[in-house]
Design a protein around this motif. Sequence first.
Motif, short mmCIF file in Angstrom:
data_model
loop_
_atom_site.label_atom_id
_atom_site.label_comp_id
_atom_site.label_asym_id
_atom_site.label_seq_id
_atom_site.Cartn_x
_atom_site.Cartn_y
_atom_site.Cartn_z
N ARG A 1 0.82 -1.48 0.05
CA ARG A 1 0.03 -0.19 0.08
C ARG A 1 0.90 1.24 0.09
N SER A 2 0.40 2.19 -0.70
CA SER A 2 1.04 3.57 -0.69
C SER A 2 0.95 4.29 0.75
N PHE A 3 1.95 4.98 1.31
CA PHE A 3 2.05 5.54 2.59
C PHE A 3 1.09 7.14 2.29
N SER A 4 0.24 7.56 3.59
CA SER A 4 -0.28 8.73 3.27
C SER A 4 0.68 9.86 3.21
N GLN A 5 2.00 9.41 3.94
CA GLN A 5 3.18 10.44 3.88
C GLN A 5 4.56 9.71 3.60
N ASP A 6 5.35 10.51 3.14
CA ASP A 6 6.75 9.81 2.89
C ASP A 6 7.26 9.35 4.01
#
Length: 420
Positions: A249-254
Amino acid sequence: MYALIDGNSFYVSCERVFRPDLLKRPVVVLSNNDGCIVTLSAEAKALGIKRGMPYFKAKNLLDRHHAAVFSSNYELYGDMSARMMNTIASLVPLTEIYSIDECFAVLDGCRELTALGQAIRSRVFQWVGIPTCVGIAPTRTLAKYCNHVAKKVPALKGVLNWNDLNTLRQQKALALFPVGDVWGVGPRLADRLYRLGYRSALDLTQADLGFLREHFPVTLLRTALELRGIESLGAQDDPEPREQILRSRSFSQDVTQKEDLISALVWHAEEAAQKLRKQQSLCATVGVFALSNIQRPGAVPYSGFRTHHFVRAVSDTSSIVQAVMQLADNVFKPGIPFKKAGVVLMQLQSTEHIQEDLFLAQDLARRDALSAVMDKINARFGKRTLSLAAINTKRQSWQMQRQFLSPAYTTRWNELVQIG
């Protein structure tokens, strides 16, 4: 005979159960990280909004019409789905769950099927609050089609029994149904069929079976038989075991801290291990990957992937997590802003065909027993009631973005609806 029951705009309907003030308002539910619109109400469709539209493109229109926007609340939707399926099962001999909002019901021995369909709709709405439609037919493919028609024609009151139509009306109904919309016919097959003159479901039912067998996959032949009322598809609730399991899953923040990256990877490892055990498989190899945010100005492109091979294939959470944490050390690079990471379980094999290791057997047996206990507790008391300490839940940068998340009304005591 079969019935296909599905929840209308299921995610939206789940939100409306606890927010009756939304019944006449446009409502949309967004995908992971609040990216695209995955479910929308009829009022939202009337505004010209379509499924799959990026939220940022629809935001101004939604704001102007005071639409309600929700992040995907998987905890709520999963629990509401279980309640809906259990309610349906209370009225029919057997159910085959097809997806989170759909199930087939086997109606062998049942009478007055149209009335039964209405009873299913009524009970699900009364007990769960979800509006549904029901399609009834001799085959699963026709039941799926009847469900589609029941949604489109208000006079049917949400239920269509194929046998209530005479032969002429059945043929007319199939003639109006584009071949590309038939369950099991994908875009490529539809294009080939269209070029050969098969433009409707009726055309497919009248096709030469020998021609279909010679020039198309066997699945299309089965679909054509199903449209003729000849049962050709097996049960849907026993899919083939996956050859690999991927969780990412992609992160909401780096993410720039190793602790956060490890937390995310362990989270995915727990999910993957549970799915592995559910299909009664073992994995011989686990892989970990992490990707940098190439959209960030000045960021260095980076893609890291490492694997670990087990001496003996495993399925317990602790063994998989231990390997994932070691791999995370190799994947992490200081100064790299990570945008996405994941875990993949590979070289899967059945638990029925394993070669035990004399020196590992006792330790693995204890780990398997521990994982089994964790699965039972989490199944009974809610997802992640028990989790590994390697997951730092206090730091949320690695979690996906859910800015418009509704409460978990049915699975968390502190988020129950309060009346007073």
